[in-house]
Scaffold this active site. Structure first.
Site, PDB file in Angstrom:
ATOM      1  N   GLN A  42     -14.243  35.825 -18.764  1.00 47.77           N
ATOM      2  CA  GLN A  42     -13.009  36.316 -18.132  1.00 47.77           C
ATOM      3  C   GLN A  42     -12.032  36.752 -19.226  1.00 47.77           C
ATOM      4  O   GLN A  42     -11.607  35.927 -20.034  1.00 47.77           O
ATOM      5  CB  GLN A  42     -12.409  35.170 -17.320  1.00 47.77           C
ATOM      6  CG  GLN A  42     -11.234  35.561 -16.479  1.00 47.77           C
ATOM      7  CD  GLN A  42     -10.449  34.331 -16.054  1.00 47.77           C
ATOM      8  OE1 GLN A  42      -9.463  33.976 -16.677  1.00 47.77           O
ATOM      9  NE2 GLN A  42     -10.887  33.669 -15.011  1.00 47.77           N
ATOM     10  N   SER A  56      -6.189  36.406 -19.969  1.00 45.51           N
ATOM     11  CA  SER A  56      -4.987  35.923 -20.667  1.00 45.51           C
ATOM     12  C   SER A  56      -4.737  36.688 -21.960  1.00 45.51           C
ATOM     13  O   SER A  56      -5.678  37.153 -22.616  1.00 45.51           O
ATOM     14  CB  SER A  56      -5.134  34.448 -21.023  1.00 45.51           C
ATOM     15  OG  SER A  56      -5.397  33.689 -19.881  1.00 45.51           O
ATOM     16  N   SER A  99     -12.979  31.836 -22.585  1.00 46.55           N
ATOM     17  CA  SER A  99     -14.069  30.863 -22.671  1.00 46.55           C
ATOM     18  C   SER A  99     -15.406  31.571 -22.872  1.00 46.55           C
ATOM     19  O   SER A  99     -15.735  32.496 -22.120  1.00 46.55           O
ATOM     20  CB  SER A  99     -14.155  30.039 -21.396  1.00 46.55           C
ATOM     21  OG  SER A  99     -12.918  29.464 -21.081  1.00 46.55           O
ATOM     22  N   GLU A 138     -11.030  30.318  -9.250  1.00 48.76           N
ATOM     23  CA  GLU A 138     -11.032  29.559 -10.509  1.00 48.76           C
ATOM     24  C   GLU A 138     -10.442  28.168 -10.284  1.00 48.76           C
ATOM     25  O   GLU A 138     -11.003  27.168 -10.715  1.00 48.76           O
ATOM     26  CB  GLU A 138     -10.229  30.300 -11.575  1.00 48.76           C
ATOM     27  CG  GLU A 138     -10.209  29.560 -12.912  1.00 48.76           C
ATOM     28  CD  GLU A 138      -9.439  30.322 -13.983  1.00 48.76           C
ATOM     29  OE1 GLU A 138      -8.583  31.143 -13.632  1.00 48.76           O
ATOM     30  OE2 GLU A 138      -9.694  30.071 -15.164  1.00 48.76           O
ATOM     31  N   GLU A 167       2.593  22.794 -13.918  1.00 42.68           N
ATOM     32  CA  GLU A 167       3.940  23.235 -13.508  1.00 42.68           C
ATOM     33  C   GLU A 167       3.848  24.398 -12.514  1.00 42.68           C
ATOM     34  O   GLU A 167       4.579  24.442 -11.520  1.00 42.68           O
ATOM     35  CB  GLU A 167       4.762  23.674 -14.732  1.00 42.68           C
ATOM     36  CG  GLU A 167       5.182  22.547 -15.658  1.00 42.68           C
ATOM     37  CD  GLU A 167       4.044  22.035 -16.530  1.00 42.68           C
ATOM     38  OE1 GLU A 167       3.007  22.735 -16.659  1.00 42.68           O
ATOM     39  OE2 GLU A 167       4.180  20.925 -17.087  1.00 42.68           O
TER      40      GLU A 167
END
Ligand SMILES: Cc1cc2nc3c(=O)[nH]c(=O)nc-3n(C[C@H](O)[C@H](O)[C@H](O)COP(=O)(O)OP(=O)(O)OC[C@H]3O[C@@H](n4cnc5c(N)ncnc54)[C@H](O)[C@@H]3O)c2cc1C
Length: 433
Positions: free
Chosen positions: A138, A141, A173, A256, A401
Site C-alpha cells: 500500500q 502515506s 509495509s 484495513e 486519536e
C-alpha cells in the site's frame, strides 16, 4: 458463547478436518506473529523465507477451496456468507497459522478492486492475489499525509497514454518484497483535497521506483520509504475515476482497520502472561496480580464485544459495536500486555534488549555477540520485541486519536471537527504546492 446452527456446526467440522490435516505443517513457518506486521525477521533472508511461507499457506488454502470464502466465484472465491469466514477464523486461531502480511493485503486490495476496478483489472489481478502468487503493498502515506491522508502531494501528470509520477511515500509495509502496489497520487492540485486524487495500480518493477527499508527499534526493517522518480504508469491502471481516487481509498482504509482490529496473534492471549508470571515466580506479587486481573478483564470484554459483532454479522444486521471502539480497546489492551510482560521479566528483559540491539547493529566487531541461543533467551527476546513494538496497533489502520474522533462523531453524535481546508483548492492550503 454463540451456539452454531446445524448448518454452521457442519461447516465448522469441515473446517476442523481441513485444518487438522494441513495447518500443523505451516504453523512453525507462517506464524501469526507477522500477521500483525510487527514481528518481522531481522535479516533479509529470513524476511524472504517468511514471505514464501505465507505464500505457501495461502496457496494451500486456495487449492483446497478455503481461500476467499466470501469472494465471488468468478474471482476464485467460494461465494459463501460472512458467517463462514468467521467460523473458519475461529478454528484457525487454534493453530496460530496465518498468511501474515499477505493475508492483510488480500483483505484490503481485494474489496477495493471488486468494488471499483474495471472487469479487466478484476480478471487480471484478483485470482493471483487470492492465490498468493502476487504480493501487493500500500503506497498511501507520505511524510505530511498520514492521518490527513487527503493532503498527499505525490504528483501524477498525464503524458500520452501514461501517468508520470513523482514524489515520496513512507511507512509502506513490505514494499521491498512486493510485486505490485496500490498508489494514491494527486492529479488535480486545483481541486479540493479529496477531489483531486487518483488511485493507480503499479508494478513495483517499473523503472524509477526505489523502496528504501527503514530499520525499527526492534531491529526489523518492515517499513520502507518509497521514492518515485518519473515512474510511467499506463492509464488503464486507474481504479475508479480520474480524480475520484478517494472512493477506492476509503474502501481500502475501511477494510484495513477491520483486518488490523481482527488480527489474532499469540500475544493477544492473557493466558501467555499468566504462564509467564508463574514461570518466573512473579504471580504472587500484588502489582503483577492486579495487572493480570486487568488483562483478563479486558480480554473477556473484548471477546464479548467481538461476539456481539459476529452475532450481528451472522444475522445480517449492522454491527452494534462501533468498529472504532473495538479497534481502540484492542490496541490499548495490546499495549498494556507488552508493558506487563516486561514488568514480569524485570531487569532480565532490559539486559536482553541491550544485547539484541548490539546483535542487530554492532558498533564494532567486538560488539557483534552471538544472537540469543537458549530457549529462555528466545522467550525473553520475544516479549521484549512485543514491548518495543507495543504502540504499532495504536497507529496502523488509523491512530487511536483519529478513531476516538470517529467514535465522538458516529457513536456519540458530537459535532464534526472543523475542516477549514475541505472545500478550498488543495494548492491554496497551507501545505499545498
Ligand atoms: C504497523 C504499521 C503499518 C503501516 N503500513 C502502512 C502501509 O503499508 N502503507 C502506508 O501507506 N502507510 C502505512 N502505515 C502508516 C499509517 O497509515 C500512518 O502511520 C497513520 O496513518 C498515521 O499517520 P502519521 O504516522 O503520519 O501520523 P500523524 O497523522 O502525523 O499523527 C501524529 C499524531 O497526531 C495525532 N492526530 C493526527 N490527526 C489528528 C486529529 N484530527 N485529531 C486528533 N489527533 C490527531 C495522531 O493521532 C498522532 O498521535 C503503517 C503504520 C503502521 C504503524
Amino acid at each position: 458463547m454463540i451456539s452454531d446452527t446445524p448448518q454452521e456446526a457442519a461447516f465448522r467440522q469441515k473446517a476442523r478436518d481441513f485444518l487438522a490435516q494441513h495447518a500443523p505443517a505451516h504453523t512453525a513457518t507462517a506464524s501469526p506473529a507477522a500477521a500483525d506486521t510487527t514481528q518481522a525477521s531481522h535479516t533479509a533472508q529470513a524476511e524472504v523465507a517468511h514471505m514464501d511461507a505465507c505464500r505457501a499457506w495461502q496457496r494451500t488454502l486456495y487449492d483446497n477451496g478455503w481461500a476467499g470464502l466470501t469472494w465471488p466465484r468468478e474471482f476464485g472465491g467460494q461465494g459463501g456468507p460472512a458467517w463462514q469466514q468467521i467460523i473458519f477464523n475461529e478454528e484457525l486461531a487454534h493453530y496460530g497459522t496465518s498468511a501474515g502480511f499477505l493475508g492483510s493485503t488480500i483483505g484490503m486490495v481485494g474489496p477495493a478492486l471488486m468494488a471499483h476496478g474495471t472487469p479487466d483489472q478484476q480478471q487480471r489481478h484478483l485470482p493471483p492475489l487470492l492465490r498468493g502468487d502476487i504480493v501487493w503493498c500500500q503506497l498511501f502515506s507520505e511524510p505530511e499525509a498520514g492521518s490527513d491522508l487527503a493532503n498527499l502531494r505525490t504528483q501524477a501528470v498525464l503524458d500520452g497514454d501514461e501517468w508520470v509520477v513523482n514524489g515520496q511515500k513512507v511507512w509502506n509495509s513490505s514494499a521491498h518484497l512486493s510485486d505490485w502496489g496500490i498508489l494514491l497520487v494527486r492529479t488535480a492540485p486545483d481541486a479540493p483535497k479529496h477531489k483531486g486524487i487518483t488511485f493507480l495500480l503499479v508494478d513495483m518493477k517499473t523503472p524509477g521506483i526505489e523502496p528504501r527499508p527503514l530499520r525499527q527499534i526492534t531491529g526489523a526493517a518492515h517499513f520502507n520509504e518509497v521514492f518515485l522518480n518519473d515512474v510511467r504508469i499506463p492509464k488503464e491502471n486507474v481504479v475508479g475515476a480520474v480524480n475520484g481516487g478517494w472512493a477506492p481509498a476509503r474502501t481500502v482504509l475501511a477494510n484495513e482497520s477491520m483486518v488490523i482490529g481482527g488480527s489474532s496473534a499469540r500475544f493477544d492471549s492473557c493466558a501467555n502472561l499468566i504462564a509467564l508470571a508463574q514461570k518466573h515466580s512473579q504471580n504472587t506479587l500484588p502489582r503483577i496480580r492486579q495487572g493480570l486481573a486487568q488483562c483478563y478483564i479486558r480480554e473477556k470484554l473484548l471477546t464479548w464485544m467481538g461476539n456481539r459483532v459476529q452475532q450481528d454479522i451472522r444475522q445480517g444486521r449492522r454491527p452494534s459495536v462501533d468498529g472504532s471502539a473495538l479497534k481502540v480497546f484492542w490496541s490499548e489492551s495490546r499495549r498494556d500486555k507488552g508493558q506487563l510482560a516486561v514488568s514480569i521479566l524485570g531487569a532480565k528483559s532490559v539486559a536482553t534488549a541491550a544485547r539484541e540491539a548490539i546483535v542487530v547493529a554492532p558498533a564494532t566487531e567486538a560488539d557483534a555477540v552471538a544472537p540469543p541461543d537458549t530457549e529462555a533467551d528466545e522467550e525473553i527476546a520475544l516479549w521484549q520485541t512485543e514491548m518495543l513494538n507495543r504502540f504499532w496497533a495504536s497507529i496502523g489502520g488509523g491512530t487511536d486519536e483519529v478513531h476516538r474522533n470517529n467514535m465522538a462523531e458516529r457513536a456519540l453524535g458530537l459535532p464534526r471537527d472543523l475542516r477549514v481546508d475541505k472545500d478550498k483548492p488543495w494548492r491554496e492550503t497551507s501545505r499545498g504546492m
